[in-house]
Design an enzyme around this catalytic site. Structure first.
Site, PDB file in Angstrom:
ATOM      1  N   SER A 122      20.494 -63.218  87.447  1.00 33.68           N
ATOM      2  CA  SER A 122      19.570 -63.802  88.437  1.00 33.68           C
ATOM      3  C   SER A 122      18.214 -64.183  87.848  1.00 33.68           C
ATOM      4  CB  SER A 122      19.413 -62.873  89.646  1.00 33.68           C
ATOM      5  OG  SER A 122      20.665 -62.723  90.301  1.00 33.68           O
ATOM      6  N   GLY A 128      24.483 -63.219  89.579  1.00 37.77           N
ATOM      7  CA  GLY A 128      24.845 -64.081  90.702  1.00 37.77           C
ATOM      8  C   GLY A 128      24.482 -63.518  92.055  1.00 37.77           C
ATOM      9  N   ASN A 148      25.092 -70.501  80.779  1.00 38.22           N
ATOM     10  CA  ASN A 148      26.521 -70.238  80.938  1.00 38.22           C
ATOM     11  C   ASN A 148      26.985 -70.912  82.225  1.00 38.22           C
ATOM     12  OD1 ASN A 148      29.063 -69.178  81.292  1.00 38.22           O
ATOM     13  ND2 ASN A 148      28.374 -67.072  81.632  1.00 38.22           N
ATOM     14  N   HIS A 164      31.556 -61.100  78.421  1.00 38.53           N
ATOM     15  CA  HIS A 164      30.837 -61.392  79.667  1.00 38.53           C
ATOM     16  C   HIS A 164      31.418 -60.525  80.792  1.00 38.53           C
ATOM     17  CE1 HIS A 164      29.393 -63.319  83.267  1.00 38.53           C
ATOM     18  NE2 HIS A 164      28.381 -63.721  82.525  1.00 38.53           N
ATOM     19  N   GLU A 205      32.252 -61.044  83.717  1.00 41.60           N
ATOM     20  CA  GLU A 205      33.393 -61.587  84.477  1.00 41.60           C
ATOM     21  C   GLU A 205      34.679 -61.492  83.657  1.00 41.60           C
ATOM     22  OE1 GLU A 205      31.210 -65.116  85.309  1.00 41.60           O
ATOM     23  OE2 GLU A 205      29.867 -63.841  86.483  1.00 41.60           O
ATOM     24  N   LYS A 247      29.929 -71.256  83.374  1.00 38.69           N
ATOM     25  CA  LYS A 247      31.113 -70.632  83.990  1.00 38.69           C
ATOM     26  C   LYS A 247      32.122 -71.723  84.385  1.00 38.69           C
ATOM     27  CE  LYS A 247      28.129 -66.852  85.211  1.00 38.69           C
ATOM     28  NZ  LYS A 247      27.796 -65.734  86.084  1.00 38.69           N
ATOM     29  N   GLU A 250      23.292 -57.671  80.593  1.00 39.57           N
ATOM     30  CA  GLU A 250      23.471 -58.254  81.923  1.00 39.57           C
ATOM     31  C   GLU A 250      23.994 -57.189  82.877  1.00 39.57           C
ATOM     32  OE1 GLU A 250      24.052 -62.759  81.595  1.00 39.57           O
ATOM     33  OE2 GLU A 250      25.991 -61.852  81.213  1.00 39.57           O
TER      34      GLU A 250
HETATM   35  P1  PGA Z   1      23.366 -65.533  86.985  1.00 39.41           P
HETATM   36  O1  PGA Z   1      24.491 -65.224  85.871  1.00 39.41           O
HETATM   37  O2  PGA Z   1      22.173 -66.111  86.261  1.00 39.41           O
HETATM   38  O3  PGA Z   1      24.010 -66.507  87.921  1.00 39.41           O
HETATM   39  O4  PGA Z   1      23.031 -64.239  87.640  1.00 39.41           O
HETATM   40  C1  PGA Z   1      24.132 -64.722  84.606  1.00 39.41           C
HETATM   41  C2  PGA Z   1      25.367 -64.642  83.729  1.00 39.41           C
HETATM   42  O5  PGA Z   1      26.462 -64.351  84.229  1.00 39.41           O
HETATM   43  O6  PGA Z   1      25.290 -64.871  82.506  1.00 39.41           O
END
Ligand code: PGA
Length: 256
Positions: A218, A178, A13, A100, A102, A15, A172
């Site tokens: 992560s 992140g 992803n 997701h 976000e 983003k 998640e």
């Molecule tokens: P990340 O994000 O690997 O940067 O923690 C995972 C995601 O949002 O799908």
């Protein structure tokens, strides 16, 4: 991964990152780097680059699937700024992320909206990766499983069985996205097993056994193998580490 019914699945992803030329290069480098893996692989570039990156992957005869980070559930009309499922199909998208964290927590999407999007995607014949997961204060309050169950029920209640065949779940935990803090393999396994239990009650045991549940938050080359070794973890949804081809390919290769 213990269930051979479930092919490992890893998504990247991106983003709101890359530009057209770095995105194209990244997709092609991923495509080359995962050619020996048995895992299913998808990349999720920003909307505006989907068409061009889809073309580059097709010209390279790539097995990497083109994915979209979001979609709107209505077919057409006065929805300024939104993108329909037919538009995504038009440019070669095969899989769509819904819910997701976000989208839920930065952009304010409700469980109900995520549900409408998820059902529309699955009804259209595209694959859907429905993301669920708890915030830090929910985990601290012991509500992880309750939050996951609420998000799953809101999106999947009364889903027709044939639509479930195109469904993947991504667990998640919001506090792990992140942040560099991943869930321990044991904690992630525990949440995945509970999610599979909810899928069983909603969609039946057979569907629950065959639906892939990815872990996200992560994941890196250095922790992927340990996470993917858990019996109910069927791959990963990768954010930050999906922007570096070598790191992402190491994660895919750890999946199978
Ligand atoms: P990340 O994000 O690997 O940067 O923690 C995972 C995601 O949002 O799908």
């Amino acid at each position: 991964m213990t269930n051979p019914q479930r092919t490992p699945y890893v998504g990247g992803n991106w983003k709101m990152n890359t530009d057209l030329s770095t995105g194209r290069e990244l997709a092609l480098a991923v495509s080359r780097g995962v050619s020996a893996s048995k895992a299913q692989v998808a990349v999720f570039p920003p909307f505006v680059y989907l068409q061009e990156i889809g073309r580059a992957l097709r010209e390279a005869n790539s097995r990497v699937l083109l994915g979209a980070q979001d979609v709107y559930f209505e077919a057409s009309g006065a929805f300024t700024g939104e993108v329909s499922i037919a538009m995504l199909k038009d440019v070669g998208v095969r899989v769509v992320l819904t819910g997701h964290s976000e989208r839920r927590h930065v952009l304010g999407e409700s469980d109900e909206l995520v549900g409408k999007k998820t059902r529309a995607v699955l009804a259209s014949g595209l694959e859907c990766i429905l993301c669920v997961g708890e915030k830090l204060e929910e985990r601290t309050a012991g509500q992880t499983d309750r939050v996951n169950e609420r998000q799953l029920r809101a999106a999947l209640t009364d889903l027709p069985a044939e639509h479930a065949a195109r469904l993947t779940i991504a667990y998640e935990p919001v506090w792990a996205i992140g942040t560099g803090k991943n869930a321990t393999p044991a904690d992630a396994q525990d949440a995945h097993a509970k999610i599979r239990g909810v899928l069983s009650s909603l969609l039946g045991g057979e569907a629950a056994r065959s639906i892939r549940i990815e872990y996200g938050g992560s994941v890196k080359g250095s922790n992927a193998a340990e996470l993917f070794a858990q019996p109910d973890i069927d791959g990963g949804l990768i954010g930050g580490a999906s922007l570096k081809a070598e790191e992402f390919c190491a994660i895919v290769n750890a999946a199978g």
